[in-house]
Write an enzyme that holds these catalytic residues in place. Structure first.
Site, PDB file in Angstrom:
ATOM      1  N   CYS A 115       7.855  57.271  39.226  1.00 42.23           N
ATOM      2  CA  CYS A 115       9.224  57.322  38.708  1.00 42.23           C
ATOM      3  C   CYS A 115       9.388  56.515  37.420  1.00 42.23           C
ATOM      4  O   CYS A 115      10.386  56.675  36.713  1.00 42.23           O
ATOM      5  CB  CYS A 115      10.196  56.849  39.775  1.00 42.23           C
ATOM      6  SG  CYS A 115      10.209  57.943  41.203  1.00 42.23           S
ATOM      7  N   HIS A 161      16.737  55.419  36.093  1.00 39.36           N
ATOM      8  CA  HIS A 161      16.035  56.407  36.908  1.00 39.36           C
ATOM      9  C   HIS A 161      16.938  56.784  38.084  1.00 39.36           C
ATOM     10  O   HIS A 161      17.572  55.914  38.689  1.00 39.36           O
ATOM     11  CB  HIS A 161      14.713  55.821  37.419  1.00 39.36           C
ATOM     12  CG  HIS A 161      14.081  56.656  38.467  1.00 39.36           C
ATOM     13  ND1 HIS A 161      13.774  57.978  38.265  1.00 39.36           N
ATOM     14  CD2 HIS A 161      13.730  56.380  39.756  1.00 39.36           C
ATOM     15  CE1 HIS A 161      13.251  58.467  39.370  1.00 39.36           C
ATOM     16  NE2 HIS A 161      13.219  57.525  40.295  1.00 39.36           N
ATOM     17  N   ASN A 218      16.196  63.151  42.991  1.00 38.37           N
ATOM     18  CA  ASN A 218      15.189  62.364  42.277  1.00 38.37           C
ATOM     19  C   ASN A 218      14.101  63.310  41.772  1.00 38.37           C
ATOM     20  O   ASN A 218      13.333  63.844  42.568  1.00 38.37           O
ATOM     21  CB  ASN A 218      14.610  61.305  43.222  1.00 38.37           C
ATOM     22  CG  ASN A 218      13.566  60.426  42.550  1.00 38.37           C
ATOM     23  OD1 ASN A 218      13.149  60.688  41.421  1.00 38.37           O
ATOM     24  ND2 ASN A 218      13.142  59.382  43.244  1.00 38.37           N
TER      25      ASN A 218
END
Ligand code: COA
Length: 338
Positions: A118, A259, A289
């Site tokens: 990520c 993020h 995500n």
């Protein structure tokens, strides 16, 4: 940091993104695992995510690059370097960067992949900026792409509700105006995190076999609670460090670009940085995500809608498997609405 900078600086001069058409809603997931829309929305902020039904990560990346070309008129034959952040490459090798290079006809470019989960886009952005700052290259495409649906177990309610598929891309070029561009970055990693978020099958440690598949080692495993705590601390600490190094307060920041892992992580990070919710880019409700794609996807959407524009101070922040984490301070140079 800005005043002591003597090298030439990199700036983002074009952005693009792609999300697949197929939508997987929380209500769809209710039919697949023991979960419900209310739990998912209140615990994560996610309402739906996109799923790529056909093709690979490189295909989404190519669509994002086409979007960038359509909006900004970039000649792909002039690209020097392609850096791809992903945990879902088309295959182990060759690098997805090479596959993309061929698909877009970027004949002058070389390229490579970066694996920082990520935080991958921030790692790739920082790496690309160094190639610009050193004078080695003048046009670097930085792609963040993940087809998370290819490594998610849709029988595991702990993970399948979280992830989606998408691609985002930015073009880095030397800054033409002093004071604009990627002004500062700080990156970290801590391999102790490897016990809490991983995909163990298929690598040299556990080569693919019937046994690795039977044990579901080709899927993501996550200890959500451990990741959650460290993500809040990691993202907030590094974002504060970058703000302090550049004498920025919450009032100086036009946008925090976090993020998109969990709305509660985003809110806690913004609160610790003293940044109001209205100045935080949030699209996790629509996409979940998307790992390496979240940050460039936000940048691209916000430019398109005219919400992010020239002169804005923005702070990008991410946390992911590794653990990896980092933040970057950017003085934005693209006018909005492209
Ligand atoms: N639907 C309904 N209930 C669920 C569920 C789901 N999809 N997933 C878990 N639950 C249950 C659990 O079984 C548990 O039940 P119990 O109390 O009876 O044991 C309860 O809900 C609480 O689970 P818990 O894991 O404590 O939830 P949480 O509040 O920690 O939220 C995450 C779970 C995954 C959303 C959260 O931990 C998270 O977002 N972690 C970080 C994610 C992340 O950032 N990942 C990527 C790296 S960037």
């Amino acid at each position: 940091m800005a005043d002591t900078h003597t090298l030439r600086r990199a700036e983002i001069t074009a952005v693009g993104h792609y999300v697949p058409e197929k939508v997987l809603t929380n209500h769809d997931l209710e039919k697949m695992v023991d979960t419900n829309d209310e739990w998912i929305r209140s615990r994560t902020g996610i309402s739906e995510r996109r799923i790529q039904e056909h093709g690979a990560s490189s295909d989404m990346a190519v669509m994002a690059i086409r979007n960038l070309v359509d909006r900004f008129g970039v000649d792909l034959k002039s690209i020097d370097l392609i850096i791809v952040a992903t945990v879902t490459p088309d295959m182990f090798f060759p690098a997805t960067a090479c596959i993309i290079q061929e698909k877009i006809g970027a004949k002058q470019a070389w390229g490579f992949d970066i694996l920082a989960a990520c935080s991958g886009f921030l790692y790739a952005l920082t790496t690309g900026a160094k190639f610009i700052e050193s004078g080695a290259h003048s046009k670097v495409l930085v792609v963040g792409v993940d087809k998370m649906s290819s490594i998610v177990d849709y029988k595991d309610r702990n993970t399948c509700i979280l992830f989606g598929d998408a691609a985002g891309v930015v073009l880095l070029e030397p800054s033409t105006d002093k004071g604009y561009g990627l002004i500062d970055q700080r990156l970290y990693c801590d391999g102790a995190g490897a016990d809490f978020l991983y995909m163990k099958g298929g690598g040299s440690l556990n080569p693919s076999s019937h046994e690795t598949v039977d044990k579901k080692m080709h899927y993501i495993f996550q200890d959500g609670k451990n990741v959650f705590k460290l993500a809040v601390k990691g993202m907030a600490d590094v974002a504060a460090e970058v703000m302090n190094r550049n004498n920025l307060t919450g009032a100086d920041i036009a946008w925090l670009v976090p993020h998109q892992a969990n709305l509660r992580i985003i809110d806690a990070t913004a609160e610790r940085m003293g940044i109001d919710r209205s100045k935080v880019m949030i699209n996790i409700d629509k996409y979940g995500n998307t790992t390496a794609a979240t940050i460039p996807l936000c940048l691209s959407e916000w430019v398109r809608d005219g919400r992010l524009t020239r002169g804005h101070n923005i702070v990008l922040a991410a946390f992911g498997a590794g653990y990896t984490w980092g933040a970057a301070y950017v003085k934005w140079s693209i006018p909005g609405s492209a």
